[in-house]
Design a protein around this motif. Structure first.
Motif, PDB file in Angstrom:
ATOM      1  N   ASP A  19       0.804  -1.221   0.000  1.00  0.00           N
ATOM      2  CA  ASP A  19       0.000   0.000   0.000  1.00  0.00           C
ATOM      3  C   ASP A  19       0.835   1.268   0.000  1.00  0.00           C
ATOM      4  OD1 ASP A  19       0.968   0.041   2.559  1.00  0.00           O
ATOM      5  OD2 ASP A  19      -0.972  -0.205   3.543  1.00  0.00           O
ATOM      6  N   LYS A  20       2.156   1.137  -0.027  1.00  0.00           N
ATOM      7  CA  LYS A  20       3.018   2.315  -0.082  1.00  0.00           C
ATOM      8  C   LYS A  20       3.382   2.697  -1.510  1.00  0.00           C
ATOM      9  CE  LYS A  20       5.122   1.747   4.490  1.00  0.00           C
ATOM     10  NZ  LYS A  20       4.256   0.638   4.906  1.00  0.00           N
ATOM     11  N   ILE A  21       3.083   1.828  -2.463  1.00  0.00           N
ATOM     12  CA  ILE A  21       3.410   2.123  -3.861  1.00  0.00           C
ATOM     13  C   ILE A  21       2.356   3.062  -4.438  1.00  0.00           C
ATOM     14  CG2 ILE A  21       3.711   1.176  -6.182  1.00  0.00           C
ATOM     15  CD1 ILE A  21       4.664  -1.395  -4.934  1.00  0.00           C
ATOM     16  N   TRP A  22       2.804   4.174  -5.004  1.00  0.00           N
ATOM     17  CA  TRP A  22       1.902   5.095  -5.700  1.00  0.00           C
ATOM     18  C   TRP A  22       1.477   4.436  -7.005  1.00  0.00           C
ATOM     19  CZ3 TRP A  22       3.745  10.111  -8.550  1.00  0.00           C
ATOM     20  CH2 TRP A  22       2.624  10.838  -8.974  1.00  0.00           C
ATOM     21  N   ASP A  23       0.191   4.504  -7.321  1.00  0.00           N
ATOM     22  CA  ASP A  23      -0.314   3.803  -8.509  1.00  0.00           C
ATOM     23  C   ASP A  23       0.432   4.204  -9.775  1.00  0.00           C
ATOM     24  OD1 ASP A  23      -1.480   6.360  -8.332  1.00  0.00           O
ATOM     25  OD2 ASP A  23      -3.243   5.766  -9.472  1.00  0.00           O
ATOM     26  N   GLN A  24       0.762   5.490  -9.914  1.00  0.00           N
ATOM     27  CA  GLN A  24       1.450   5.947 -11.123  1.00  0.00           C
ATOM     28  C   GLN A  24       2.870   5.391 -11.195  1.00  0.00           C
ATOM     29  OE1 GLN A  24       0.620   9.822 -12.896  1.00  0.00           O
ATOM     30  NE2 GLN A  24       2.770  10.363 -12.560  1.00  0.00           N
ATOM     31  N   THR A  25       3.542   5.330 -10.056  1.00  0.00           N
ATOM     32  CA  THR A  25       4.892   4.754 -10.035  1.00  0.00           C
ATOM     33  C   THR A  25       4.849   3.285 -10.422  1.00  0.00           C
ATOM     34  OG1 THR A  25       5.576   6.278  -8.290  1.00  0.00           O
ATOM     35  CG2 THR A  25       6.909   4.308  -8.589  1.00  0.00           C
ATOM     36  N   GLY A  26       3.893   2.553  -9.874  1.00  0.00           N
ATOM     37  CA  GLY A  26       3.765   1.138 -10.212  1.00  0.00           C
ATOM     38  C   GLY A  26       3.485   0.927 -11.687  1.00  0.00           C
ATOM     39  N   PHE A  27       2.595   1.736 -12.251  1.00  0.00           N
ATOM     40  CA  PHE A  27       2.282   1.630 -13.685  1.00  0.00           C
ATOM     41  C   PHE A  27       3.529   1.871 -14.527  1.00  0.00           C
ATOM     42  CE2 PHE A  27       1.015   3.665 -17.693  1.00  0.00           C
ATOM     43  CZ  PHE A  27       0.147   2.699 -18.211  1.00  0.00           C
ATOM     44  N   ASN A  28       4.284   2.910 -14.194  1.00  0.00           N
ATOM     45  CA  ASN A  28       5.491   3.224 -14.958  1.00  0.00           C
ATOM     46  C   ASN A  28       6.536   2.118 -14.841  1.00  0.00           C
ATOM     47  OD1 ASN A  28       5.896   6.229 -16.204  1.00  0.00           O
ATOM     48  ND2 ASN A  28       4.324   6.225 -14.612  1.00  0.00           N
ATOM     49  N   ASP A  29       6.688   1.564 -13.632  1.00  0.00           N
ATOM     50  CA  ASP A  29       7.662   0.481 -13.455  1.00  0.00           C
ATOM     51  C   ASP A  29       7.315  -0.714 -14.337  1.00  0.00           C
ATOM     52  OD1 ASP A  29       9.039   2.001 -11.635  1.00  0.00           O
ATOM     53  OD2 ASP A  29       8.227   0.996  -9.857  1.00  0.00           O
ATOM     54  N   LEU A  30       6.043  -1.026 -14.403  1.00  0.00           N
ATOM     55  CA  LEU A  30       5.624  -2.177 -15.202  1.00  0.00           C
ATOM     56  C   LEU A  30       5.726  -1.899 -16.697  1.00  0.00           C
ATOM     57  CD1 LEU A  30       2.478  -3.351 -13.189  1.00  0.00           C
ATOM     58  CD2 LEU A  30       4.691  -4.508 -13.325  1.00  0.00           C
ATOM     59  N   ILE A  31       5.230  -0.769 -17.117  1.00  0.00           N
ATOM     60  CA  ILE A  31       5.168  -0.484 -18.556  1.00  0.00           C
ATOM     61  C   ILE A  31       6.564  -0.318 -19.139  1.00  0.00           C
ATOM     62  CG2 ILE A  31       5.051   2.048 -18.656  1.00  0.00           C
ATOM     63  CD1 ILE A  31       2.407   0.053 -20.369  1.00  0.00           C
ATOM     64  N   ARG A  32       7.503   0.169 -18.301  1.00  0.00           N
ATOM     65  CA  ARG A  32       8.870   0.393 -18.773  1.00  0.00           C
ATOM     66  C   ARG A  32       9.771  -0.820 -18.525  1.00  0.00           C
ATOM     67  NH1 ARG A  32      10.070   5.967 -19.701  1.00  0.00           N
ATOM     68  NH2 ARG A  32       8.372   7.364 -19.082  1.00  0.00           N
ATOM     69  N   ARG A  33       9.174  -1.886 -18.045  1.00  0.00           N
ATOM     70  CA  ARG A  33       9.966  -3.107 -17.832  1.00  0.00           C
ATOM     71  C   ARG A  33      10.662  -3.490 -19.132  1.00  0.00           C
ATOM     72  NH1 ARG A  33       6.496  -7.922 -15.687  1.00  0.00           N
ATOM     73  NH2 ARG A  33       6.570  -6.696 -13.767  1.00  0.00           N
ATOM     74  N   GLN A  34       9.934  -3.345 -20.209  1.00  0.00           N
ATOM     75  CA  GLN A  34      10.544  -3.423 -21.530  1.00  0.00           C
ATOM     76  C   GLN A  34       9.933  -2.301 -22.346  1.00  0.00           C
ATOM     77  OE1 GLN A  34      10.442  -7.168 -23.681  1.00  0.00           O
ATOM     78  NE2 GLN A  34      10.421  -6.112 -25.651  1.00  0.00           N
ATOM     79  N   LEU A  35      10.750  -1.456 -22.918  1.00  0.00           N
ATOM     80  CA  LEU A  35      10.257  -0.330 -23.697  1.00  0.00           C
ATOM     81  C   LEU A  35      11.018  -0.253 -25.005  1.00  0.00           C
ATOM     82  CD1 LEU A  35       8.271   2.021 -23.727  1.00  0.00           C
ATOM     83  CD2 LEU A  35      10.007   3.447 -22.644  1.00  0.00           C
ATOM     84  N   GLY A  36      10.296  -0.455 -26.093  1.00  0.00           N
ATOM     85  CA  GLY A  36      10.910  -0.472 -27.404  1.00  0.00           C
ATOM     86  C   GLY A  36      11.143  -1.900 -27.863  1.00  0.00           C
ATOM     87  N   PRO A  37      11.347  -2.070 -29.147  1.00  0.00           N
ATOM     88  CA  PRO A  37      11.483  -1.023 -30.170  1.00  0.00           C
ATOM     89  C   PRO A  37      10.131  -0.544 -30.667  1.00  0.00           C
ATOM     90  CG  PRO A  37      11.704  -3.175 -31.157  1.00  0.00           C
ATOM     91  CD  PRO A  37      11.534  -3.423 -29.693  1.00  0.00           C
TER      92      PRO A  37
END
Length: 639
Positions: A296-314
Motif C-alpha cells: 500500500d506504499k506504492i503510488w499507482d502511477q509509479t507502479g504503472f510506470n515500473d511495469l510499462i517500462r519493464r521493456q520499452l521499445g522497439p
C-alpha cells in the motif's frame, strides 16, 4: 461582416450556375438550422433548474482570479463555459439521456448500482466507455467533468462512486453512476495520504474489472476536463493497446501526432489513459492491481510506470508511432503533451497555443494548494462550472487595474532578484486591495500575476530547459499565493473578517450575469486638492467617481456606503489608495490573516533548503532580500 460582404460580391460576380449552387446551399443551411433548433427546443425540458443544477451541500463557493494569457481566453474556452446547464441528451445517441432527473421519488436499492457488464453495456457507444471516479468531496469536479463531455455531445460515460452519498447525489441529477463499494470517506483526501493511495488502488481494480467486459476504456481523473472530443483521435491508433498521457514538459513533436516515445523521459500519467481489451492490456491491468494490493506504499502511477517500462521499445514498425512495452507484446502510444495538456503545458507554457494546435484536455497537475488549487486553476481557465450565486454575491465585488513598470516586467536578466522585485511590487498592491475589500465587505477579483521564473519542486534555472515557457508569463495564482489558505475559514476572533476572492478571468466568464456587468462604478484615484478631487460620493457625467489617494478607513467606508448596491467597484489603481487601519486591533488581525496568504518560490540551486518565502510585508523590512533560509532554524514563514 467584411468577409461575408466579400463572399457575397464574389457570388454576384460569378456565373449563373454557381449563383444557383450557392443559393441552394444557403437555403439548405437555413432549413437544416431551423430543423435542428426546432428539435432541440421541442425536446424534454432541462433536467435541472438553472439555479440549482450544480448546487450541492458539498459544493465549495470558494474563490479565485484574471489573465491576459491568450490560451485561457480562447473562443473555444468561452463556448465551453456557457450557461445555463445542459438539457438532457437527445435520444439519437441511443443512450439513456444524461441530466434527465429520475421520475421516481424513491431511490432504487444500492445493489442495482453494482458494477456489471450489463450496467456498463447500457452506456457503451462504438464499443467505448469513458469513466472517472471519486467521492462526494469531488462532486463539483465530477459534474464539471460530465458537463464538458455532454456539451461535446458525448454520452457514453459512467461515474464510479466511492461512497453511497455520491451514488445518491449523482442519481438524482441524472448522471449515470455505479457503486464501487469502496466505503470511502465523503471528505477530501490529501495528496500522498493513505486514502489517496487507496484511490489509486481502486483505479487499478476498476480497470482490471472492466477490461474483461470487452470494451475500450478511457479512464480519467476527476481533476481534468475535456475540451474536444478525444474519441476520433484515439481511433486513429487502432493497434494501440494503451494510449497514455504523460508529465512531459518538453515537446517532442510540433503537430498533433503522438509524442515520440524515445524522447519522453517524464512519467506516464495515469490521469488520462485509454485501454483496449487486448490480452496484453488485461495482463498488465491484473499485474498492476496485484502489485498495488500487495504494497500500500506504492503510488499507482509509479507502479504503472515500473511495469510499462519493464521493456520499452522497439517501435512496432518503422513508420509506427507506437512502441512495444511491458511484456514485449503490449503496444504503447504516448499522447502529445501539447494537446493532452498537463497543468504545466497548458497554464504555464501555453504550449498548444504556441504550436497553433487545439487542446483536447487539461489536467490540473503541476499545481499547488491541493484541491482548492485545482479548482482555482480550472476557474482561471474558465473551465469550472459554479452555481449562479458564485457570480453574484452579497456585498458585490472589488476590482482594480494593476500597474507594473516596464523595467520590472521586461528589463534586465530573469533572475531570482528580478523575479522577486516584480512579484513584490504586485503583492503590495494586492495587500492594499485585500484591506479595502475587507473594509467594504466586497469580494476581491484577484489580478493576473506576472512571473519571471517558474515554480517547481526542485532546483531549476528559472524555466525548464527545452520547454516553451516565455519569460515573463502570467502565472497561476498558486505559484505565489496559498490559495487553500485564502479560501479557508479562519477564526474571526484571531484573523478578523474573512476576505472572499475570485479568479482573474472572472469578468470574462460567459456565466457572468448581465445584471452584474451592468452595475459598475469606475473609481479614479486622484491627488486631493487638485481640481475636483475630494472625498465625495458625487460621480461625473460618465459615472466615474474621483477619489483621493491616501484615504482613511473612515473615508472609504463613508463614501462607498452610498454605492452598496453597485455590483462592481473598480479602482484605477491600488497605488497609495489606502492610508491604513485606524483601529490597531483590526489591523493586527488583518496582518495575521494576509501574512499566511503568500507561499514560497522554489528552488535555487546549490543550497539546502532552496526555497524562498514570499513576504506580503516585505516593504516594511529595511534591507529585505530574496534569500533562502540560511539555517534549519530560519526555515519558517515570515511571521
Amino acid at each position: 461582416m467584411g468577409g461575408w460582404r466579400n463572399w457575397y460580391q464574389e457570388v454576384v460576380n460569378s456565373k449563373p450556375l454557381f449563383l444557383t449552387i450557392y443559393t441552394t446551399v444557403i437555403v439548405g443551411i437555413v432549413v437544416s438550422s431551423f430543423y435542428v433548433f426546432s428539435a432541440v427546443y421541442s425536446s424534454s425540458s432541462p433536467s435541472t433548474d438553472s439555479s440549482n443544477w450544480l448546487s450541492s451541500p458539498s459544493l465549495s463557493i470558494a474563490d479565485s482570479s484574471n489573465t491576459n494569457q491568450a490560451p485561457n481566453i480562447s473562443q473555444h474556452t468561452m463556448t465551453m463555459g456557457t450557461m445555463p446547464p445542459p438539457a438532457s441528451q437527445p435520444p439519437s445517441t441511443g443512450l439513456k439521456p444524461i441530466w434527465e432527473v429520475p421520475k421516481t421519488k424513491k431511490m432504487p436499492p444500492l445493489k442495482t448500482f453494482q458494477l456489471s457488464k450489463e450496467l456498463v453495456e447500457q452506456r457503451v457507444k462504438d464499443n467505448v466507455i469513458i469513466m472517472t471516479f471519486g467521492n462526494f468531496a469531488f462532486m463539483d469536479f465530477i459534474l464539471t467533468w460530465v458537463k464538458h463531455l455532454t456539451d461535446l455531445g458525448i454520452s457514453n460515460l459512467l461515474i464510479g462512486a466511492m461512497d453511497t452519498k455520491l451514488v445518491e447525489a449523482l442519481y438524482w441529477k441524472g448522471v449515470p453512476v455505479f457503486d464501487m463499494g469502496s466505503h470511502l470517506s465523503t471528505l477530501d483526501v490529501g495528496w500522498g495520504s493513505p486514502t489517496f493511495h487507496k484511490m489509486g488502488r481502486e483505479k487499478a481494480i476498476l480497470i482490471d474489472s472492466v477490461l474483461p467486459f470487452g470494451y475500450e476504456l478511457l479512464m480519467c481523473d476527476t481533476d481534468m476536463v475535456w475540451l474536444k472530443n478525444p474519441l476520433p483521435y484515439l481511433a486513429r491508433y487502432p493497434d494501440a493497446d494503451i494510449l497514455t498521457s504523460s508529465d512531459q514538459v518538453v515537446p517532442t513533436v510540433v503537430d498533433d501526432r503522438l509524442d515520440m516515445w524515445q524522447q519522453v523521459g517524464a512519467s506516464y500519467n495515469v490521469g488520462i489513459f485509454h485501454w483496449r481489451p487486448t490480452d496484453s492490456a488485461k495482463k498488465l491491468a491484473k499485474e498492476w492491481k496485484e502489485m498495488l494490493l500487495a504494497d500500500d506504499k506504492i503510488w499507482d502511477q509509479t507502479g504503472f510506470n515500473d511495469l510499462i517500462r519493464r521493456q520499452l521499445g522497439p517501435s512496432v514498425d518503422g513508420d509506427s508511432e507506437l512502441a512495444y512495452a511491458y511484456d514485449g507484446n503490449l503496444k504503447l502510444g504516448v499522447l502529445p503533451a501539447s494537446i493532452f495538456c498537463s497543468g504545466h503545458t497548458y497554464f504555464v507554457q501555453a504550449m498548444y497555443q504556441q504550436l497553433r494546435l487545439e487542446p483536447y484536455a487539461v489536467h490540473t497537475t503541476f499545481q499547488y494548494a491541493g484541491t482548492e488549487g485545482k479548482r482555482h486553476r480550472l476557474r482561471e481557465g474558465m473551465f469550472f462550472y459554479d452555481p449562479p450565486e458564485y457570480y453574484d454575491v452579497p456585498g458585490g465585488f472589488l476590482s482594480f487595474k494593476p500597474s507594473i513598470p516596464k523595467s520590472l516586467l521586461l528589463d534586465g536578466e530573469h533572475t531570482v532578484e528580478s523575479h522577486f522585485s516584480l512579484i513584490n511590487y504586485q503583492i503590495k498592491q494586492i495587500r492594499t486591495a485585500l484591506a479595502i475589500a475587507s473594509l467594504l465587505n466586497r469580494t476581491l477579483i484577484m489580478p493576473p500575476l506576472w512571473c519571471r521564473l517558474d515554480r517547481l519542486w526542485f532546483p531549476h534555472p528559472g524555466v525548464l530547459v527545452g520547454s516553451l515557457t516565455n519569460q515573463p508569463f502570467i502565472c497561476p495564482l498558486d505559484h505565489v499565493f496559498e490559495v487553500n489558505i485564502m479560501l479557508k475559514e479562519l477564526a474571526p476572533e484571531e484573523f478578523g473578517h474573512g476576505i472572499r476572492i475570485r479568479e482573474y478571468s472572472f469578468f470574462e466568464n460567459p456565466s457572468m450575469p448581465q445584471q452584474v456587468k451592468d452595475s459598475w462604478l469606475e473609481v479614479q484615484l486622484c491627488q486631493e486638492g487638485t481640481g475636483d478631487c475630494h472625498a465625495s460620493s458625487n460621480t461625473t457625467q460618465l459615472g466615474v467617481l474621483k477619489f483621493p489617494k491616501h484615504s482613511s478607513e473612515e473615508t472609504l467606508k463613508t463614501v462607498f456606503s452610498s454605492f452598496k448596491d453597485v455590483k462592481v467597484i473598480q479602482f484605477s489603481s491600488m497605488q497609495d489608495a489606502f492610508q491604513g487601519f485606524t483601529d490597531k486591533t483590526i489591523e493586527e488581525k488583518f496582518k495575521r490573516r494576509v501574512k499566511q496568504y503568500v507561499g514560497i518560490w522554489c528552488c535555487v540551486d546549490n543550497h539546502t533548503p532552496g526555497h524562498i518565502y514570499y513576504d506580503i510585508y516585505w516593504d516594511e523590512k529595511p534591507g529585505w532580500k530574496p534569500l533562502p533560509p540560511q539555517t534549519a532554524k530560519d526555515d519558517h514563514p515570515p511571521w
